[in-house]
Enzyme design. Structure first.
Site, PDB file in Angstrom:
ATOM      1  N   VAL A   1     -24.878 -57.753 -33.664  1.00  0.00           N
ATOM      2  CA  VAL A   1     -25.619 -57.447 -32.442  1.00  0.00           C
ATOM      3  C   VAL A   1     -24.723 -57.482 -31.209  1.00  0.00           C
ATOM      4  O   VAL A   1     -24.850 -56.647 -30.319  1.00  0.00           O
ATOM      5  CB  VAL A   1     -26.802 -58.431 -32.283  1.00  0.00           C
ATOM      6  CG1 VAL A   1     -27.495 -58.227 -30.939  1.00  0.00           C
ATOM      7  CG2 VAL A   1     -27.792 -58.253 -33.423  1.00  0.00           C
TER       8      VAL A   1
ATOM      9  N   VAL B   1     -22.683 -54.330 -30.879  1.00  0.00           N
ATOM     10  CA  VAL B   1     -23.517 -53.229 -30.392  1.00  0.00           C
ATOM     11  C   VAL B   1     -23.818 -53.410 -28.906  1.00  0.00           C
ATOM     12  O   VAL B   1     -23.833 -52.440 -28.136  1.00  0.00           O
ATOM     13  CB  VAL B   1     -24.816 -53.133 -31.216  1.00  0.00           C
ATOM     14  CG1 VAL B   1     -25.758 -52.087 -30.631  1.00  0.00           C
ATOM     15  CG2 VAL B   1     -24.494 -52.803 -32.670  1.00  0.00           C
ATOM     16  N   TYR B   2     -24.052 -54.638 -28.500  1.00  0.00           N
ATOM     17  CA  TYR B   2     -24.292 -54.923 -27.081  1.00  0.00           C
ATOM     18  C   TYR B   2     -23.127 -54.438 -26.221  1.00  0.00           C
ATOM     19  O   TYR B   2     -23.324 -53.762 -25.206  1.00  0.00           O
ATOM     20  CB  TYR B   2     -24.509 -56.422 -26.895  1.00  0.00           C
ATOM     21  CG  TYR B   2     -24.474 -56.898 -25.470  1.00  0.00           C
ATOM     22  CD1 TYR B   2     -25.544 -56.677 -24.606  1.00  0.00           C
ATOM     23  CD2 TYR B   2     -23.358 -57.584 -24.972  1.00  0.00           C
ATOM     24  CE1 TYR B   2     -25.513 -57.116 -23.295  1.00  0.00           C
ATOM     25  CE2 TYR B   2     -23.314 -58.025 -23.664  1.00  0.00           C
ATOM     26  CZ  TYR B   2     -24.397 -57.791 -22.829  1.00  0.00           C
ATOM     27  OH  TYR B   2     -24.360 -58.228 -21.526  1.00  0.00           O
ATOM     28  N   LEU B   3     -21.910 -54.767 -26.636  1.00  0.00           N
ATOM     29  CA  LEU B   3     -20.739 -54.342 -25.868  1.00  0.00           C
ATOM     30  C   LEU B   3     -20.602 -52.823 -25.851  1.00  0.00           C
ATOM     31  O   LEU B   3     -20.225 -52.232 -24.831  1.00  0.00           O
ATOM     32  CB  LEU B   3     -19.468 -54.976 -26.436  1.00  0.00           C
ATOM     33  CG  LEU B   3     -19.346 -56.493 -26.289  1.00  0.00           C
ATOM     34  CD1 LEU B   3     -18.057 -56.976 -26.945  1.00  0.00           C
ATOM     35  CD2 LEU B   3     -19.379 -56.909 -24.818  1.00  0.00           C
TER      36      LEU B   3
ATOM     37  N   LYS C   1     -23.380 -51.508 -23.437  1.00  0.00           N
ATOM     38  CA  LYS C   1     -23.030 -51.739 -22.044  1.00  0.00           C
ATOM     39  C   LYS C   1     -21.941 -50.771 -21.603  1.00  0.00           C
ATOM     40  O   LYS C   1     -21.965 -50.274 -20.468  1.00  0.00           O
ATOM     41  CB  LYS C   1     -22.563 -53.181 -21.838  1.00  0.00           C
ATOM     42  CG  LYS C   1     -23.643 -54.227 -22.020  1.00  0.00           C
ATOM     43  CD  LYS C   1     -24.772 -54.100 -21.022  1.00  0.00           C
ATOM     44  CE  LYS C   1     -24.434 -54.638 -19.660  1.00  0.00           C
ATOM     45  NZ  LYS C   1     -25.612 -54.633 -18.740  1.00  0.00           N
TER      46      LYS C   1
END
Length: 222
Positions: A126, A129-131, A134
C-alpha cells in the site's frame, strides 16, 4: 484571502485553519462527513460538505465558494487500501485542481510526501502505491495553469511546532511536526518565491519565512 482546504478535518488542515483564521483570512474546510463540521468551526473555518470521491468538478467548484486559493490536504489515511490511494490521494488532488481553475482559485498548495513518485504503482504494498499515487497527483498539478506549490514533508509527528525547518529539492530523511507543516503552507500561500516549486521539508534551524524566501520560483510564475 479566502482559502479552501480539502481534507478540512485532517490534523494538518485543522492546524492550518486556525493559523489562517487567526491571521484574518477566511477559511472553508471541505469535509466528507457531517460529524466533522464542529471541529472545523471550532478551528475558525466554515465547513462545507463535499465528497471528492463522488463529486464532479462543478460540484467541488461550488463548494470552493469563490476562494482565492485552495489547499489539497486530503488523504485516504493509513488504514485505507490500494484503491483509495488512487481515488483520494491522486484523483482527489486532480479534481480539486480542476475545480480551482473553474473558479479562479489559482493559488494552489498540495501537501504531498517525501518520496512521492518513487513508488511502484503495480505493487501490492500500500505504501508503494501511495507514493506512486502522490507522484501522479503532483505531476498533474504541475501540468496545470495553477500557481502551484508542492510541499513534500518528511515523517509527520504531533510534537509542538518549532517554527524552524530545512527545505530543498532533497533534504534527506527526517521528521517534522504537523504544526510546522501547517506553518509552511500558511506562509507559502503568501510567498511568491514558492510559486511553481516542489520542495521537501523537515525540521531544521531556519525560520519558516526565511527558508521559503530562499526558494526560486519556477517558470511561468507570477
Amino acid at each position: 484571502m479566502k482559502v479552501a482546504i480539502a481534507g478540512g478535518h485532517g490534523k494538518i488542515a485543522l492546524l492550518l485553519t486556525r493559523k489562517l483564521a487567526d491571521a484574518g483570512h477566511e477559511v472553508v474546510g471541505l469535509i466528507r462527513k457531517p460529524e466533522h463540521a464542529d471541529d472545523v468551526t471550532a478551528a475558525g473555518g466554515s465547513p462545507v460538505l463535499v465528497d471528492l470521491e463522488s463529486a464532479s468538478a462543478t460540484q467541488v467548484a461550488d463548494a470552493l465558494g469563490g476562494a482565492d486559493a485552495a489547499v489539497f490536504a486530503a488523504g485516504a489515511g493509513s488504514g485505507s487500501g490500494v484503491e483509495r490511494k488512487w481515488t483520494v490521494d491522486r484523483d482527489g488532488a486532480v479534481l480539486l485542481a480542476a475545480a480551482a481553475q473553474l473558479v479562479g482559485a489559482y493559488r494552489f498548495v498540495v501537501v504531498s510526501s517525501m518520496g512521492a513518485g518513487q513508488g511502484d504503482a503495480s505493487s501490492d504494498n500500500v505504501f508503494q502505491v501511495y507514493l506512486a499515487a502522490k507522484g501522479e497527483a503532483d505531476d498533474a498539478v504541475r501540468a496545470s495553469a495553477l500557481d502551484w506549490t508542492i510541499v513534500r514533508p518528511g515523517g509527520l509527528t504531533d510534537d509542538p511546532g518549532t517554527g524552524r525547518v530545512t527545505v530543498g529539492d532533497s533534504v534527506g530523511r527526517g521528521s517534522i511536526p504537523r504544526a510546522d507543516v501547517a506553518e509552511v503552507i500558511a506562509v507559502a500561500l503568501e510567498t511568491p518565491s514558492t510559486v511553481r516549486t516542489t520542495f521537501e521539508v523537515v525540521g531544521g534551524d531556519v525560520p519558516v519565512a526565511e527558508a521559503l524566501a530562499s526558494l526560486s520560483p519556477g517558470p511561468l510564475a507570477g
